[in-house]
Scaffold this active site. Structure first.
Site, PDB file in Angstrom:
ATOM      1  N   ASN A  75      23.082 -24.013  18.759  1.00  0.00           N
ATOM      2  CA  ASN A  75      23.407 -23.654  20.129  1.00  0.00           C
ATOM      3  C   ASN A  75      22.698 -22.551  20.638  1.00  0.00           C
ATOM      4  O   ASN A  75      23.130 -21.334  20.388  1.00  0.00           O
ATOM      5  CB  ASN A  75      24.956 -23.539  20.255  1.00  0.00           C
ATOM      6  CG  ASN A  75      25.255 -23.325  21.784  1.00  0.00           C
ATOM      7  OD1 ASN A  75      24.255 -23.535  22.595  1.00  0.00           O
ATOM      8  ND2 ASN A  75      26.610 -23.017  21.894  1.00  0.00           N
ATOM      9  N   LYS A 118      22.067 -21.442  23.358  1.00  0.00           N
ATOM     10  CA  LYS A 118      22.596 -20.808  24.696  1.00  0.00           C
ATOM     11  C   LYS A 118      21.553 -20.704  25.814  1.00  0.00           C
ATOM     12  O   LYS A 118      20.358 -21.490  25.630  1.00  0.00           O
ATOM     13  CB  LYS A 118      23.357 -19.713  24.282  1.00  0.00           C
ATOM     14  CG  LYS A 118      24.566 -20.183  23.383  1.00  0.00           C
ATOM     15  CD  LYS A 118      25.555 -19.186  23.121  1.00  0.00           C
ATOM     16  CE  LYS A 118      26.713 -19.455  22.047  1.00  0.00           C
ATOM     17  NZ  LYS A 118      27.767 -18.653  22.019  1.00  0.00           N
ATOM     18  N   HIS A 160      32.246 -26.353  25.892  1.00  0.00           N
ATOM     19  CA  HIS A 160      32.380 -25.071  25.168  1.00  0.00           C
ATOM     20  C   HIS A 160      33.022 -23.832  25.889  1.00  0.00           C
ATOM     21  O   HIS A 160      33.198 -23.886  27.526  1.00  0.00           O
ATOM     22  CB  HIS A 160      30.862 -24.658  25.199  1.00  0.00           C
ATOM     23  CG  HIS A 160      30.532 -23.634  24.509  1.00  0.00           C
ATOM     24  ND1 HIS A 160      30.573 -22.288  24.657  1.00  0.00           N
ATOM     25  CD2 HIS A 160      30.211 -23.333  22.930  1.00  0.00           C
ATOM     26  CE1 HIS A 160      30.338 -21.360  23.592  1.00  0.00           C
ATOM     27  NE2 HIS A 160      29.794 -22.017  22.522  1.00  0.00           N
ATOM     28  N   GLU A 176      32.751 -20.867  26.722  1.00  0.00           N
ATOM     29  CA  GLU A 176      31.750 -20.022  27.912  1.00  0.00           C
ATOM     30  C   GLU A 176      31.572 -21.077  29.073  1.00  0.00           C
ATOM     31  O   GLU A 176      31.525 -20.401  30.151  1.00  0.00           O
ATOM     32  CB  GLU A 176      30.179 -19.980  27.427  1.00  0.00           C
ATOM     33  CG  GLU A 176      30.518 -18.671  26.577  1.00  0.00           C
ATOM     34  CD  GLU A 176      29.146 -18.834  25.193  1.00  0.00           C
ATOM     35  OE1 GLU A 176      28.049 -19.444  25.578  1.00  0.00           O
ATOM     36  OE2 GLU A 176      29.407 -18.012  24.422  1.00  0.00           O
ATOM     37  N   GLU A 181      36.399 -23.880  17.820  1.00  0.00           N
ATOM     38  CA  GLU A 181      35.459 -22.524  17.924  1.00  0.00           C
ATOM     39  C   GLU A 181      36.596 -21.645  18.479  1.00  0.00           C
ATOM     40  O   GLU A 181      36.638 -21.497  19.774  1.00  0.00           O
ATOM     41  CB  GLU A 181      34.270 -22.712  19.053  1.00  0.00           C
ATOM     42  CG  GLU A 181      33.231 -23.740  18.261  1.00  0.00           C
ATOM     43  CD  GLU A 181      31.733 -23.095  19.151  1.00  0.00           C
ATOM     44  OE1 GLU A 181      30.924 -22.805  18.390  1.00  0.00           O
ATOM     45  OE2 GLU A 181      31.664 -23.096  20.352  1.00  0.00           O
ATOM     46  N   GLY A 196      30.549 -15.038  19.174  1.00  0.00           N
ATOM     47  CA  GLY A 196      29.409 -13.712  19.244  1.00  0.00           C
ATOM     48  C   GLY A 196      30.013 -12.489  19.104  1.00  0.00           C
ATOM     49  O   GLY A 196      29.569 -11.362  19.423  1.00  0.00           O
ATOM     50  N   SER A 211      30.502 -17.063  14.747  1.00  0.00           N
ATOM     51  CA  SER A 211      30.109 -16.083  13.965  1.00  0.00           C
ATOM     52  C   SER A 211      29.700 -16.669  12.518  1.00  0.00           C
ATOM     53  O   SER A 211      29.873 -16.076  11.539  1.00  0.00           O
ATOM     54  CB  SER A 211      30.831 -14.748  13.693  1.00  0.00           C
ATOM     55  OG  SER A 211      30.997 -14.066  15.076  1.00  0.00           O
TER      56      SER A 211
HETATM   57  P1  PGA Z   1      28.157 -17.480  17.563  1.00  0.00           P
HETATM   58  O1  PGA Z   1      28.511 -18.660  18.753  1.00  0.00           O
HETATM   59  O2  PGA Z   1      27.603 -18.520  16.202  1.00  0.00           O
HETATM   60  O3  PGA Z   1      27.012 -16.598  18.247  1.00  0.00           O
HETATM   61  O4  PGA Z   1      29.476 -17.034  17.515  1.00  0.00           O
HETATM   62  C1  PGA Z   1      28.781 -20.003  18.344  1.00  0.00           C
HETATM   63  C2  PGA Z   1      28.806 -20.866  19.784  1.00  0.00           C
HETATM   64  O5  PGA Z   1      29.370 -20.427  20.740  1.00  0.00           O
HETATM   65  O6  PGA Z   1      28.766 -22.092  19.663  1.00  0.00           O
END
Ligand code: PGA
Length: 256
Positions: A11, A13, A95, A97, A167, A173, A213
């Protein structure tokens, strides 16, 4: 383990220029571990989808979002029909976000998944609790509710085509990963949800990914858990080497 697919999903982003996306594509080498059951998907920003689809062999292309509408006067939106026409075969929906910054939930997510079904694009439906919910020990019921709200109008045959990504918001993140046991417990919970609500066949065949992460150092241990069928990677998917290590970790963990 039924016909479950094992997936490593990047992903990206809102990162990368087109040049950077292409140089990732050039330096990413994992072809040797890809099989019918282990797949790599790259969820890139909209402007790069077509070019990546033309450039990458053996790798599926995904989008990070899709419009809830079919077509017409929806300035700025990108439809499932358009995504299908440029070679997209997966799309992330729900997601955290997008739930948080764009207030997407409930009917919006149902509409998006409905559009994806029409064009045979696999939804990667994301669920996960925030830290306050976990500290109150309400994470299982919270995730059950997220699944209930969105799966309500769909049949077993439709849901059987989904990929689920667990998640935990507190792990995205942040560098804090759920322990393999925490992740496995939630994945087993999600699988049993689908068994109870639909049937054992749907539950057994469902790919349930962990995200939050994931990095080369922890990927293999997480993916060795029985109910973890791969990962959705953000930060670690921006470096071709790190992402390739994670894909190899998946391959080793599942020993295909
Ligand atoms: P990350 O993000 O691996 O940077 O924690 C995962 C995601 O948001 O899909």
């Amino acid at each position: 383990m039924a016909n479950r697919k094992f997936l490593a999903v990047a992903n990206w982003k809102m990162n990368f220029s087109l040049d950077e996306a292409l140089s990732f594509a050039k330096s990413f080498h994992v072809q040797k571990v890809l099989t019918d059951t282990t797949k790599v998907v790259i969820c890139a920003p909209f402007p790069y989808l077509y070019t990546l689809h033309q450039t990458l062999d053996n790798i599926s292309i995904g989008s990070q979002d899709v419009s809830r509408f079919e077509s017409g006067a929806y300035t700025g939106d990108v439809s499932a029909f358009m995504l299908h026409s440029v070679g997209v075969s997966y799309a992330i929906v729900g997601h955290s976000e997008r739930r948080e910054y764009f207030n997407e939930q409930g009917q919006v997510l149902i509409d998006k998944i409905t559009r994806l079904h029409k064009y045979h694009i696999t939804p990667i439906f994301c669920v996960g609790e925030c830290i306050a919910t976990r500290e109150k020990d309400e994470h299982f019921s919270f995730v059950t509710n997220q699944l209930d709200v969105v799966s309500k109008p769909f049949t077993a045959e439709q849901v059987a085509k989904w990929v689920i990504a667990y998640e935990p918001v507190w792990a995205i993140g942040t560098g804090k990963t759920a322990s393999p046991q925490q992740a496995e417990d939630m994945h087993a919970h999600i699988r049993s949800y689908f068994e109870t609500k639909y049937d054992k066949g749907v539950a057994d065949n469902l790919s349930i990914l962990y995200g939050g992460s994931v990095k080369p150092e922890n990927a293999k241990e997480l993916f060795s858990c029985q109910n973890i069928d791969g990962g959705l990677m953000g930060g670690a998917s921006l470096q071709a080497d790190a992402f390739a290590h994670i894909v190899e970790g998946l391959h080793l963990a599942k020993k295909i």
